[in-house]
Write an enzyme that holds these catalytic residues in place. Structure first.
Site, PDB file in Angstrom:
ATOM      1  N   GLN A   4     -54.839  59.956  71.636  1.00 48.07           N
ATOM      2  CA  GLN A   4     -54.645  60.649  70.364  1.00 48.07           C
ATOM      3  C   GLN A   4     -55.767  60.270  69.410  1.00 48.07           C
ATOM      4  O   GLN A   4     -55.985  59.088  69.148  1.00 48.07           O
ATOM      5  CB  GLN A   4     -53.287  60.227  69.805  1.00 48.07           C
ATOM      6  CG  GLN A   4     -53.086  60.531  68.339  1.00 48.07           C
ATOM      7  CD  GLN A   4     -51.922  59.734  67.755  1.00 48.07           C
ATOM      8  OE1 GLN A   4     -50.787  59.890  68.183  1.00 48.07           O
ATOM      9  NE2 GLN A   4     -52.197  58.887  66.783  1.00 48.07           N
ATOM     10  N   GLY A   5     -56.493  61.247  68.900  1.00 51.65           N
ATOM     11  CA  GLY A   5     -57.590  60.958  67.981  1.00 51.65           C
ATOM     12  C   GLY A   5     -57.223  61.352  66.558  1.00 51.65           C
ATOM     13  O   GLY A   5     -57.532  62.454  66.114  1.00 51.65           O
ATOM     14  N   SER A  24     -56.599  58.573  63.500  1.00 55.33           N
ATOM     15  CA  SER A  24     -57.183  57.682  62.489  1.00 55.33           C
ATOM     16  C   SER A  24     -58.700  57.667  62.570  1.00 55.33           C
ATOM     17  O   SER A  24     -59.290  57.862  63.631  1.00 55.33           O
ATOM     18  CB  SER A  24     -56.692  56.247  62.703  1.00 55.33           C
ATOM     19  OG  SER A  24     -55.343  56.142  62.412  1.00 55.33           O
ATOM     20  N   SER A  60     -55.688  54.255  71.249  1.00 56.51           N
ATOM     21  CA  SER A  60     -55.204  53.553  72.436  1.00 56.51           C
ATOM     22  C   SER A  60     -55.466  54.405  73.666  1.00 56.51           C
ATOM     23  O   SER A  60     -55.451  55.638  73.594  1.00 56.51           O
ATOM     24  CB  SER A  60     -53.703  53.298  72.319  1.00 56.51           C
ATOM     25  OG  SER A  60     -53.435  52.522  71.181  1.00 56.51           O
ATOM     26  N   GLU A  90     -42.592  61.262  67.221  1.00 54.03           N
ATOM     27  CA  GLU A  90     -42.971  59.941  67.685  1.00 54.03           C
ATOM     28  C   GLU A  90     -42.045  58.857  67.152  1.00 54.03           C
ATOM     29  O   GLU A  90     -41.715  57.929  67.859  1.00 54.03           O
ATOM     30  CB  GLU A  90     -44.408  59.627  67.272  1.00 54.03           C
ATOM     31  CG  GLU A  90     -44.994  58.529  68.144  1.00 54.03           C
ATOM     32  CD  GLU A  90     -46.112  57.768  67.476  1.00 54.03           C
ATOM     33  OE1 GLU A  90     -46.477  58.100  66.338  1.00 54.03           O
ATOM     34  OE2 GLU A  90     -46.591  56.808  68.100  1.00 54.03           O
ATOM     35  N   GLU A 106     -45.748  51.010  54.444  1.00 58.35           N
ATOM     36  CA  GLU A 106     -45.842  51.601  53.109  1.00 58.35           C
ATOM     37  C   GLU A 106     -45.633  53.120  53.162  1.00 58.35           C
ATOM     38  O   GLU A 106     -44.950  53.691  52.317  1.00 58.35           O
ATOM     39  CB  GLU A 106     -47.218  51.308  52.488  1.00 58.35           C
ATOM     40  CG  GLU A 106     -47.289  50.067  51.609  1.00 58.35           C
ATOM     41  CD  GLU A 106     -47.360  48.778  52.405  1.00 58.35           C
ATOM     42  OE1 GLU A 106     -47.716  48.835  53.601  1.00 58.35           O
ATOM     43  OE2 GLU A 106     -47.051  47.715  51.840  1.00 58.35           O
TER      44      GLU A 106
END
Lengths: 363, 388, 363, 388
Positions: free
Chosen positions: D126-127, D129, D161, D245, D371
């Protein structure tokens, strides 16, 4: 598995919420607390009329035959309004144990009036020096009982008084014998009394040969604790409501304080803890109702968790409110007092974590 | 670095304890307990301290004080707070209202106001917070208009402790001019509480009656010579006052005292043998030690003439958490009977733990909320950027 | 009473801070950790040159005659740089106990080399199954010792090895006997070894008639714990530095994250806990140095407090950093590992709260 | 309200455990353990699940799944996570990449990408961030320019990851157009990781190597038919994906498993008789119960067709704290030897607690920091005002 309410539970909760909003808003709570004795007969009669006194009592004795889970559904809504009423104690501390362990004669004699709200019951357990409601009592049982019991809720209006003695549960009826109730000076949510028994006439709960013993007392206290936890969850929800309202309305530094992350995240922490306690309470009630063998574990888990969690909730609510939350002009104190009472009387017992440890396999 | 206690300070502590033992009545439970004997007793106690020159221990000699060292002052403050502050309202005179007068007052003001404080004969209250100005004090709305030789004050102050003691004087914050920066234009006034136009309404709290008041000012005439410091520069006085105040209360000393009583109770009830009880009380004792040392760090700086703004906030943040934790641990130790208050004959430890618990529910709110204290440390102590 | 540093202490701290910045920046720490053995001889020599190996050792044996407090002042600065060095362990675990409890011959033979940094010492305590460094060891003492010891720091470079046996402290010298050290796979800040002793030649520390017993071992561990606490305080301070820097520089949602109260207040919480631990450490060191009777209480108070406090510090630092703090490309992990090691080895002992409870009067 | 477990789900759990017992090798310690056997084993395990039709248990029948109930899915996810997720990278395919394709993919895309996932033969990463866009994902800078029949992608992704597993495909988020609202103009692409111009740089972490990667895209050509959903509407897909997720990982199940092992260790080491140990482990057990119920509340809503956005965040906030606490309590129980990792022959519990502790240092950071989760609950759950 389904953690949403059934239609019936939903209806009960809605009806209770509407009743509380209409019949027992904070002004009425204050008025009842300030009144002599702190018991409001019209409110009691209205709740009896709705059948709530007999909600979990057997149908053959005038109850609705619903279970402990329904009592917790009701309790949550009463807690949300901080409703001061002997209803939950009368049910959990007196009527249910009579239904479980009373002789046929005792059930037939006492339950119909308790179910209809024509009489009120309570239970006397604590004695001077005891640090745990589940601890060992020392008042000796017998057909005549003498001794001092402390923190007995609603003892001044009770018609039926169960007494935990060293030889099991005993039954006193105001119609037959008298007891002396002196109001405590307590930081509490409900009227509490020191009860002195002087040669009071009693009979064992159940048959004289097989009177209800400590295992019944423990079951009663477990049930009462879970019902009271649900009431506390409702009170905690009210604290959160008040905090969110205050945070949305109170403007400091040119904007509502709820826009400050430190304040907003406090409210979120409250939300998480309340929800956790809520489902633990419902699960425990569900298991108690079924006399499931997981019940003791789930009761202890609920109480073990609730101890710190509900305290954090009311402290967070006060922090959000600033000084105004400490003033009795705010409604917050109504709920803080109830949460404190629950925490100290039911949740702070060191017995629960230890029982849970055993249940989870610690040798 | 030296952790040894000065023998003279140790002796002073013994002397103070002897005085307290001999003077505190059995019924003394601190302020706000709905006991009409409380305020008169605090006046009497202050006079007794004054007679020994211990009341103005902290004040410099030029203002009639004993000019005691910062450490001797710390001993006094620990013993007072541990005994539930028998100086009552007057601790404020000594800790920061007097010092503000010394620093910002005219010679006439000092001559007029300081001696009665030094004799323990006057009660002051503080008019800072307003219904819409709490932690955001600079948004206050109370107005002071200069009309000939006096200011006319209009507005409402809230959470004013001791106003119904009754207080003789009020240190009042009001906006005297409109200014671009909202911290400008605020002034500090010394207001005679008997002036016509002042009304005091007590606000009950969870701890009991009389703790707070709402004080309303309607066209209250304040003589021009009762302006403290420069007009419009009041914010500077407030900042100085808050720093004086933060180091002025030894909260940890009270927590340590309550903890001592919990140890006694645990021993007497046999709970002292439970490793959980032992561990919990030990953790609190360790936290008391930490609180004391954080306070002493601030005192060390004071003793060297440094104003420990950040250090005092750090000590305060730590101590407030400690106070709450001691209350909660205490209630858990006492069990259900811990619900009972001082007025109940069977209350364990005479309701002391219950009182400590309730009093500390809002402890993180008084004298600048915890959030404000944390903002001070974040910006001044850590240099974190300010919100825009 | 004065909690500020003396001029001499200030000078020592400044010199240490400057040395660490210059000689051991994070890149060098990484290089040392990645090297074979993880010991940097030039760094060691430079510190020995500054007299730090003998800082607290007696003047007559080549030390500077300063005390434990000075060692903690130095330790804090070394921790701030996460300096990987046997210096503190060699001092606290070997040199000081030899100075306290060694025979005149042992002191004269061993201390000058330890003080000058010509030799390195360490101590072996833990054994398989032990959950507390202060617990009961079972390796039997004697002039020949066999057994396994775990988590021995710097055992591979040590010239002097003290071994805690069931009959007291024994002394091994690499020059006279050999021991087998196998590197542990540990989440730690310093090289740790499993040491196997097979019929190793030893002599009792002190005289054969009066060898140093468990009370010396406890004093050694207390001292080492306080010195290590100061090192951990330095590491925690570095965590805070990194967090503040990250919070000031990292921009999200159009502004530095340090302007979000939730982030800023986390940093403040770190500040409070670090300062609390710091002064507790200094106070304990001061009392240990004087063999003050309050010392045991103050050591236990410092360790009892530090346990949770330092953990909160590094968790907060990670929270402020987000994912980047978990990457070893950030320096944060250097400090997190040291704080974890301190917490697990020295601060998590259940012995301390219990001792403190006794010291505060619990019966 | 019904807390009874469906007997079929209970049987399924038994079957799953039997499979795990028979399949998991001794050396299995989850991902990121620097063991070259790990990734191949996860592929093998996924094929074994696929053979039993358990891999795509959660998928609807029309996409080749078993259409299992939300509760059966919960059982699968608990057992997988408790066993340190032997599906490895592929859990993402099943939990949210596949479902996103089902919901937003064209028929051609679904036919092309779903079957290999269902067979357990493909690894996706997964791209999302970027170095300067973490919790503030909308500030991402990776650009996709439409040039004739393909997009040219340039940018850098971080904390990716499995990219070096190696991953076969990447679910990539990039800005395809400039827009007034920064949430607009973002698109989702399905990128073949063998396309020229992609480089993968592993980033080591405290837990070991290979956990994270930095993936750089330099003029990477992505065919136009690899755009998922509408161009510029990617934010909607991200939001849906994050909700999938959050409920997709049963973190509490792993915490509960570690806790079971701690109980065994406490019994064997005799520490189980210490009331402090008993109380601490009991508190954690109660917290596991709470975490499970909070997750089940979200599942109950899913089972009724409601997307439990707020409820899933609440469960996540609670579970992350629990995971950390179990790690810390575990290390305290093990004592100093708890420092030892799996690779050490004398490590207690084979280093499992140590691994759990380290892995959960950043647990509150992954998949939206704590947060951000709290902001979701504050605004959507509590209706608190948004910062301006």
């Amino acid at each position: 598995m389904d953690l949403t309410w059934s239609d019936e539970q939903e209806m009960l909760a809605d009806a209770a919420a509407a009743f509380v909003r209409r019949e027992c808003p904070p002004e009425r709570v204050r008025a009842i607390e300030a009144s002599d004795g702190g018991h409001d007969q019209p409110l009691w009669d209205a709740m009896a009329e709705l059948g709530w006194c007999g909600l979990a009592l057997p149908v053959e004795h005038g109850g609705s035959g619903r279970g402990v889970l329904e009592v917790t559904v009701l309790a949550e809504q009463l807690g949300r309004g901080a409703v001061p009423s002997p209803l939950l104690d009368s049910t959990a501390l007196a009527a249910l144990p009579i239904a479980w362990a009373g002789s046929d004669a005792q059930r037939a004699r006492l339950l119909p009036a308790l179910a209809a709200g024509r009489s009120i019951g309570t239970l006397a357990v604590l004695e001077p020096g005891m640090t745990d409601a589940w601890g060992d009592v020392s008042v000796p049982g017998g057909t005549r009982i003498s001794g001092q019991k402390l923190l007995v809720p609603w003892a001044h209006v009770a018609d039926v008084l169960l007494v935990a003695s060293s030889s099991g549960l005993y039954l006193l009826e105001a119609a037959r014998t008298a007891w002396d109730s002196v109001s405590h000076d307590a930081f509490a949510g409900e009227p509490l009394f020191a009860v002195t028994l002087l040669d009071a006439c009693t009979e064992p709960l159940g048959s004289p040969e097989r009177p209800a013993g400590p295992e019944t007392t423990h079951r009663v206290l477990d049930t009462a604790a879970v019902v009271r936890l649900a009431y506390a969850v409702g009170a905690a929800e009210a604290c959160l409501d008040l905090a969110v309202r205050h945070a949305s309305q109170r403007v400091q530094f040119g904007r509502p304080i709820g826009t400050f992350q430190a304040v907003a995240h406090r409210c979120v922490d409250m939300r998480v803890e309340i929800d956790a306690c809520r489902y633990l309470a419902f699960q425990a009630a569900w298991s108690l109702e079924r006399e499931d063998r997981a019940a003791p574990l789930e009761v202890t888990a609920a109480l073990t968790y609730a101890r710190g969690a509900l305290r954090r909730v009311f402290l967070d609510a006060h922090q959000v409110h600033g000084a105004s939350g400490f003033s009795t002009e705010s409604d917050l104190h109504l709920f803080t007092r109830r949460l404190t009472e629950f925490e100290i009387t039911f949740a702070s017992s060191r017995r629960h974590p230890d029982l849970l440890a055993t249940a989870m396999g610690l040798s | 670095m030296d952790f040894a206690v000065d023998p003279a300070d140790a002796r002073f502590r013994d002397d103070l304890r002897a005085l307290l033992d001999g003077t505190l009545p059995d019924w003394w439970r601190g302020m706000f307990v709905d006991d009409p004997r409380a305020i008169p007793f605090t006046r009497e106690f202050c006079r007794a301290l004054a007679a020994r020159e211990w009341l103005t221990l902290a004040w410099p000699a030029e203002h009639g004080g004993a000019g005691a060292s910062a450490w001797t002052q710390a001993v006094l403050r620990e013993e007072m707070w541990a005994a539930e502050e028998p100086r009552g309202p007057q601790y404020m005179n000594l800790n920061y209202i007097g010092p503000l007068l010394m620093r910002y007052g005219t010679p006439t003001q000092r001559a007029r106001f300081l001696p009665p404080m030094a004799r323990g004969e006057v009660i002051w209250c503080q008019g800072f917070s307003e219904p819409d100005a709490g932690s955001d004090l600079a948004s206050l709305r109370t107005r002071a208009r200069l009309v000939e030789d006096h200011f006319l004050v209009d507005g409402t102050k809230i959470w004013t402790s001791y106003a119904d003691a009754p207080a003789d004087w009020c240190l009042l914050l009001a906006r005297s001019e409109l200014a671009a920066d909202r911290h400008d234009g605020i002034s500090v006034f010394l207001v005679d509480m008997t002036t016509p136009g002042i009304s005091v309404r007590p606000i009950d709290t969870m701890a009991g009656p009389h703790e707070f008041n709402e004080v309303t000012f309607e066209s209250v005439a304040v003589p021009r010579d009762c302006l403290l410091g420069e007009a419009g520069r009041g914010w500077e006085l407030v900042a100085a006052g808050l720093t004086f105040e933060r180091v002025g209360i030894a909260r940890y000393a009270r927590a340590a005292r309550v903890l001592e009583h919990l140890v006694t109770h645990a021993n007497e009830s046999g709970q002292s043998r439970d490793p959980r009880v032992r561990a919990r009380l030990a953790e609190l004792r360790a936290s008391c030690e930490a609180a004391r040392l954080l306070a002493y760090r601030a005192v060390s700086l004071q003793a060297r003439g440094v104003v420990p703004t950040v250090e005092a906030s750090i000590a305060r943040i730590h101590a407030t958490r400690l106070e709450q934790e001691v209350g909660h641990a205490g209630l858990e130790l006492l069990g259900p009977l811990g619900l009972l208050r001082s007025g109940d004959p069977v209350a364990p430890l005479a309701g002391e733990v219950q009182r400590h618990f309730v009093r500390n529910i809002p402890t993180t709110v008084a004298a600048g909320t915890l959030e404000i204290q944390k903002n001070i440390v974040a910006r001044r102590g850590l240099g974190l950027p300010r919100e825009t």
